[in-house]
Design an enzyme around this catalytic site. Structure first.
Site, PDB file in Angstrom:
ATOM      1  CG  HIS A 657       0.819  -4.700 -32.714  1.00  0.00           C
ATOM      2  ND1 HIS A 657      -0.286  -4.405 -31.726  1.00  0.00           N
ATOM      3  CD2 HIS A 657       1.898  -4.216 -32.638  1.00  0.00           C
ATOM      4  CE1 HIS A 657       0.331  -3.600 -31.184  1.00  0.00           C
ATOM      5  NE2 HIS A 657       0.736  -2.754 -31.837  1.00  0.00           N
ATOM      6  CG  LEU A 658       7.199  -9.025 -32.140  1.00  0.00           C
ATOM      7  CD1 LEU A 658       8.496  -9.238 -31.010  1.00  0.00           C
ATOM      8  CD2 LEU A 658       7.399 -10.323 -32.481  1.00  0.00           C
TER       9      LEU A 658
END
Length: 758
Positions: A657-658
């Site tokens: 996840h960013l």
């Protein structure tokens, strides 16, 4: 001690007049006491003031606000006022470093001497005193005191004459303290004390080692206790020689009180049981019906103790905590006294002063379940606990409550799992609403002083809420058995805590684990069962071979939440704000800034950054582009924001996840050093750098988690700050430009300027 001689010429009247003149000219003294909680600062003041002929004023920040906690500014104002009246002053604060005491040192003048008395007593003694005391003015008592003492001792700076002191007295044991008490007790209004440093045995020392070595020693004890417990399943364990008692026999006696050594070590054992072990479920409840409903306090306290005594053993290792906002609470005092008379185990039931909606963030008390003294409508409103809990939890609690019950009769309780979207982020998984009897004629259904009926209803109310708590525990036990887990203490959790440092610096993962399915909370029910779903790449939630480096990476069940959202966004419509074939966008459950989003990769086998290879570059570019799209949206709403996009080197939750996060870091969820450094050190890998490294080298650089223990530094000017509150205060006003490294390669994203550039 040097006394100023008094001229003896003339008659009695002349001598009296001269003495009064000299009294007016005598110097006042400001004594700045320094020491950790439990070092005896307040006792020192009391002992001197009880026997001294000099007029002393004790100024304590815990009571300076008309008997309540105040501010440093109030302490300074009170000290200045007392000095103008010719009185001498004790500054009863920890004053643990130079910055804390500087303003008080500045009180010196030609008529005022400033002294320091340093109560540099052993850490273990301070902890022992702190955890056992009750009714403390600042509510620093019980298990949480140990963590505070440890933290303070690691930041301690011993005073120097160059700071502005005329005299410094170091006390390193009880005999030193008594000598200092005698010195100041005998300091009459016409006497002064010689200048200089007295009693310091090691002038180069910065601070005691604190308690971490002691805590790690206790870890071995806990391990022994677990082993004894495991070896004795089905057998009765004798208490003749417990590991705690063995340690007490082996450890050297305290210099101050040899007879209490075993008791002190047992108290520290209790601290481990009650404060470090997340596996201990805890119920926090207010006194029912004694506020707005005006139930007699004596009768109410009898019923509380009666019901606690009935349930405390039934609930196993769980804890019950009676909570009240007021330091001078009569109900807490009555219950403490009566519980002691009944010999109720103080590690399983105790009282606590604090806001029931902020027990962890303000008091370091972990409670999984809290009780609401509700109204019959089960709605927000009114005052006290009911209003506070509904306000803190937000509208989701009211909605969840409605699903369970429309109303409540006196004596009844209803258990409501706290929705994961609730604003109440204290580790609380359930709220139990309970309604007690009403003795207030201004409120509905008044019993008109019918205490026969009232006591019966109040007993039913406490039975109902404790039974509700028991049902949560049974759900937890059932879930553990279904998962094949061994009940009881998890040593790995404790060991991890001790290796990470001070107890208050809890990791992000440890905070989130409080919402694990142990208590059948909303989040666990939402993501439960994926292990058995067709097509799932996970065969064991607790671990598996990591494809990237061959190492085992354990993902607790709580850490599967992002994976479940990424794989099944249709089941989690309340959590996601954008869905496409390759990414899902959602708000961070514990945002660390005004704007904080997560862009999740919808790809199997991408658990973390270490899994990413060249074939995933297109997906990374897509995630980055989606993040930038949301940044543009936010900047259109608020041009003052600045954003950064990146990945944690080692995430606490499974699924790549960013992070899309604004650089104000204005959030109540940002609480400790790990939170700050995970976004403001090289541990946070900028998205643009990650893509470049993978393009050139086939994989991204992963930074060690040891970076997270670095000192706290401003993300703009890079100046160091001693703690999170001071750092936040500085960051909120810092106008320095961002470091040049962040301004390169579009690592930071700003609002477009008028000429179209950003």
């Amino acid at each position: 001690m040097d006394c100023v001689a008094v001229d003896d010429n003339g008659g009695a009247a002349s001598r009296w007049m001269k003495r009064m003149a000299r009294h007016r000219e005598s110097k006042s003294v400001v004594v700045i006491l320094m020491g950790a909680p439990g070092s005896g600062k307040s006792t020192f003041c009391d002992n001197v003031m009880r026997s001294s002929s000099r007029s002393w004023v004790r100024i304590c920040q815990d009571t300076v606000g008309n008997g309540k906690a105040g501010t440093k500014a109030q302490c300074l104002a009170s000290a200045s006022s007392a000095l103008k009246d010719g009185k001498s002053v004790f500054i009863d604060r920890c004053n643990i470093n130079r910055e804390q005491r500087a303003d008080f040192v500045n009180l010196h003048s030609s008529h005022v001497d400033v002294h320091a008395v340093v109560l540099d007593l052993p850490a273990k003694l301070c902890i022992s005193r702190s955890v056992k005391r009750s009714g403390h003015e600042g509510n620093l008592q019980g298990g949480k005191a140990a963590a505070v003492v440890n933290q303070m001792l690691q930041k301690k700076e011993l005073p120097k004459l160059s700071e502005g002191f005329s005299r410094i007295t170091f006390c390193q044991n009880e005999s030193d303290v008594q000598a200092a008490v005698t010195t100041y007790s005998e300091l009459d209004p016409l006497c002064t004390l010689p200048s200089g440093c007295f009693g310091q045995k090691n002038p180069d020392s910065k601070f005691q080692l604190g308690i971490m070595k002691f805590l790690k020693k206790m870890l071995l004890v806990v391990r022994d206790m677990i082993q004894v417990s495991q070896d004795s399943v089905g057998n009765q364990v004798t208490k003749e020689k417990t590991p705690i008692n063995k340690l007490a026999e082996q450890a050297p006696a305290s210099s101050s009180n040899t007879g209490k050594k075993v008791e002190d070590d047992q108290e520290m054992g209790s601290f481990f049981d009650t404060n470090l072990l997340d596996s201990v479920p805890t119920l926090a409840f207010p006194s029912i019906s004694t506020a707005d409903f005006q139930f007699n306090l004596e009768k109410a306290s009898d019923i509380i103790v009666e019901k606690v005594a009935e349930y405390v053993e039934k609930l196993g290792n769980a804890r019950l905590v009676l909570v009240d906002l007021s330091n001078g609470s009569k109900i807490l005092s009555l219950v403490r006294s009566k519980a002691a008379q009944k010999n109720i185990d103080s590690s399983k039931f105790f009282t606590f002063v604090g806001d029931i909606t902020r027990l962890y963030s303000q008091g370091d008390l972990r409670c999984n379940v809290i009780v609401n003294a509700a109204n019959w409508r089960l709605k927000p409103g009114g005052g006290g606990v009911n209003a506070a809990i509904f306000r803190a939890a937000g509208p989701t609690l009211e909605i969840a409550t409605k699903e369970r019950a429309e109303s409540l009769a006196p004596g009844q309780a209803v258990v409501v799992p706290l929705p994961s979207s609730s604003r109440l982020s204290e580790g609380v998984t359930h709220v139990i609403h309970v309604l007690g009897p009403n003795m207030n004629p201004q409120r509905p259904n008044c019993l008109n002083k019918d205490y026969t009926n009232g006591c019966m209803v109040l007993r039913e109310a406490y039975s109902s809420l404790f039974e509700g708590f028991a049902s949560i525990l049974r759900s937890r036990e059932k879930l553990s058995k279904e998962k094949g887990e061994e009940p009881g203490l998890k040593l790995s959790t404790l060991q991890d805590r001790l290796e990470r440092g001070p107890v208050d610096q809890i990791s992000d993962s440890n905070q989130k684990v409080k919402r694990e399915g142990v208590y059948a909370s909303e989040i666990s029910k939402k993501y439960k069962g994926s292990q058995d779903e067709p097509g799932s790449s996970i065969t064991n939630f607790r671990g598996g071979k990591d494809k990237a480096d061959g190492k085992t990476k354990g993902w607790g069940s709580w850490a599967q939440a992002l994976y479940q959202i990424a794989m099944h966004p249709e089941r989690n419509k309340n959590d996601v704000i954008e869905v496409s074939d390759d990414v899902v966008v959602m708000g961070d459950l514990y945002p660390k800034a005004q704007k904080h989003l997560l862009v999740l990769a919808r790809a199997e086998g991408l658990d973390r950054l270490a899994d990413v290879r060249k074939e995933h570059l297109q997906l990374l570019s897509r995630m980055h582009a989606v993040g930038l799209k949301w940044v543009e949206k936010f900047l259109a709403e608020n041009e003052s924001l600045v954003f950064r996009l990146g990945y944690h080197s080692e995430p606490s939750m499974r699924q790549l996840h960013l992070h899309v996060i604004s650089q104000d870091f204005d959030s109540n969820h940002l609480k400790n050093k790990k939170h700050w450094n995970s976004f403001n050190s090289v541990f946070f890998r900028d998205s643009v750098d990650v893509m470049e490294e993978i393009r050139e080298h086939g994989k991204a650089k992963i930074k060690d988690e040891g970076i997270l223990s670095m000192e706290l530094r401003c993300n703009r000017c890079r100046s160091a700050r001693p703690n999170i509150p001071r750092l936040k205060s500085h960051v909120s006003s810092c106008q320095a430009p961002f470091p040049a490294t962040l301004l390169q390669n579009r690592r930071l994203v700003f609002a477009p300027t008028k000429d179209g550039l950003s």
